[in-house]
Write an enzyme that holds these catalytic residues in place. Structure first.
Site, PDB file in Angstrom:
ATOM      1  N   ASP A   3     -10.577 -15.945  10.286  1.00 54.02           N
ATOM      2  CA  ASP A   3     -11.670 -16.640   9.633  1.00 54.02           C
ATOM      3  C   ASP A   3     -12.252 -17.669  10.601  1.00 54.02           C
ATOM      4  O   ASP A   3     -12.248 -17.452  11.817  1.00 54.02           O
ATOM      5  CB  ASP A   3     -11.159 -17.310   8.344  1.00 54.02           C
ATOM      6  N   HIS A  35     -14.893 -23.070   5.782  1.00 54.64           N
ATOM      7  CA  HIS A  35     -14.772 -21.783   5.104  1.00 54.64           C
ATOM      8  C   HIS A  35     -13.340 -21.269   5.118  1.00 54.64           C
ATOM      9  O   HIS A  35     -12.758 -20.934   4.067  1.00 54.64           O
ATOM     10  CB  HIS A  35     -15.711 -20.786   5.777  1.00 54.64           C
ATOM     11  N   SER A 214     -16.049 -13.507   0.072  1.00 51.74           N
ATOM     12  CA  SER A 214     -15.059 -14.214   0.892  1.00 51.74           C
ATOM     13  C   SER A 214     -13.961 -14.825   0.057  1.00 51.74           C
ATOM     14  O   SER A 214     -12.800 -14.890   0.485  1.00 51.74           O
ATOM     15  CB  SER A 214     -15.731 -15.364   1.656  1.00 51.74           C
TER      16      SER A 214
END
Length: 348
Positions: A3, A35, A214
């Site tokens: 990620d 994120h 996600s």
């Protein structure tokens, strides 16, 4: 975890280690996007000081590889800039995660490429994913978000990677009522879905929420980690089959938006018989992953036990298995409590 990196936050203390950084060098424990940290907490975060907010597998050990970032830019041959993250380095990160002993790999990112370019542009990633399956590692990946300004524009000639590959468990997004998210990329490659609309942002400010496939993917990956611990004799393919077979099925049968249905962690961890394969009429007993089903209740041979990879913390104990269904319920409860919060959409 492949990620934007994962920050060493207290709710991951003692269970997070760096696996590398393909953007700036280092150990993968920097996250200037936020994120990757949000994804990691949804997957494996411990409960906060009030006893709420645990991720799906709150005892799992995590290895972070930073491979993409909206805060870094690369310049293409025509001079245009785009966020950092290459198919080549994604393939390298998958290979490294396997080498580091991961049993489940979460990829909460996607790139959509023209179908006629899959053989050349995507060849390294296809090879890496196939090698992961041969090594008995389950790759879980986001199905992708429709984004007119991004790579997944909705053009029917585009294919999402790595979600496209048969060896990947591709995850779409639904809202709190199991309705398919309008942004979730649909296709025959989607295997299951999980909540991914307006989820509380674990690393964000109070009231902030996030949406995207996600954030659906780590709920599936966390459940897979629990299944792999509870049933260590199952192969990666059999774990994927079990998650698909126990999902809450759409009324009309398999659907390209949610695949075989919406993740049901409690069923995945408790349904009998042990070996299940999804089918048009519901799950059936099965022998090997992808093999033909046998009549319900039939006895099927088990694969040889898979030894635990070295040098990785154990995933959550069986006591945490019973809490998995509650963890998903808590995510949805948080969604309903925080629907007025600031909304943050990210690329996948």
């Amino acid at each position: 975890m492949i990620d934007t990196g994962v920050a060493a936050v207290p709710r991951l203390a003692g269970r997070l280690r760096g696996g590398g950084d393909y953007l700036a060098g280092g150990d993968g424990l920097d996250d200037c996007d936020g994120h990757g940290t949000d994804v990691a907490l949804l997957l494996a975060g411990a409960a906060d000081g009030t006893g709420i907010g645990a991720g799906m597998a709150p005892g799992a050990g995590l290895v972070s590889l930073r491979q993409s970032s909206a805060r870094f830019a690369v310049r293409d041959d025509d001079g245009t800039e785009r966020p950092a993250g290459e198919i080549r380095t994604l393939a390298a990160a998958v290979d490294r995660a396997v080498a580091l002993g991961a049993s489940v790999i979460n990829v909460s990112e996607v790139v959509c490429v023209p179908a006629d370019r899959l053989d050349d542009v995507a060849a390294p990633l296809r090879t890496a994913v196939a090698a992961a399956r041969r090594a008995d590692v389950l790759v879980v990946a986001a199905a992708g978000n429709l984004d007119p300004a991004g790579t997944c524009t909705g053009d029917p000639g585009l294919r999402p990677l790595p979600a496209l590959y048969d060896a990947v468990l591709a995850v779409g997004a639904v809202d709190g009522d199991d309705r398919p998210a309008p942004f979730s990329v649909a296709g025959p490659w989607v295997d299951v879905a999980a909540p991914g609309v307006g989820l509380p942002a674990p690393a964000g400010p109070e009231g902030a929420v996030v949406s995207g496939t996600s954030y659906a993917a780590p709920l599936v990956a966390g459940t897979a980690a629990l299944v792999r611990e509870r049933f260590p004799m199952l192969t990666a393919g059999q774990v994927a089959d079990r998650l698909r077979a126990t999902a809450r099925r759409p009324g009309a049968g398999r659907d390209d938006r949610v695949g075989d249905g919406v993740l049901d962690p409690s069923a995945a961890l408790s349904a009998e018989p042990l070996l299940l394969v999804p089918g048009p009429g519901g799950p059936t007993a099965g022998g090997t992953a992808g093999g033909p089903g046998t009549p319900q209740g039939a006895t099927a041979p088990l694969p040889a036990p898979t030894p635990r990879p070295p040098d990785l913390p154990a995933v959550a104990g069986i006591g945490a298995v019973a809490a998995a269904g509650g963890a998903l319920a808590a995510v949805l409860a948080g969604l309903r409590r925080r629907t007025g919060g600031a909304r943050r959409f990210l690329s996948s």
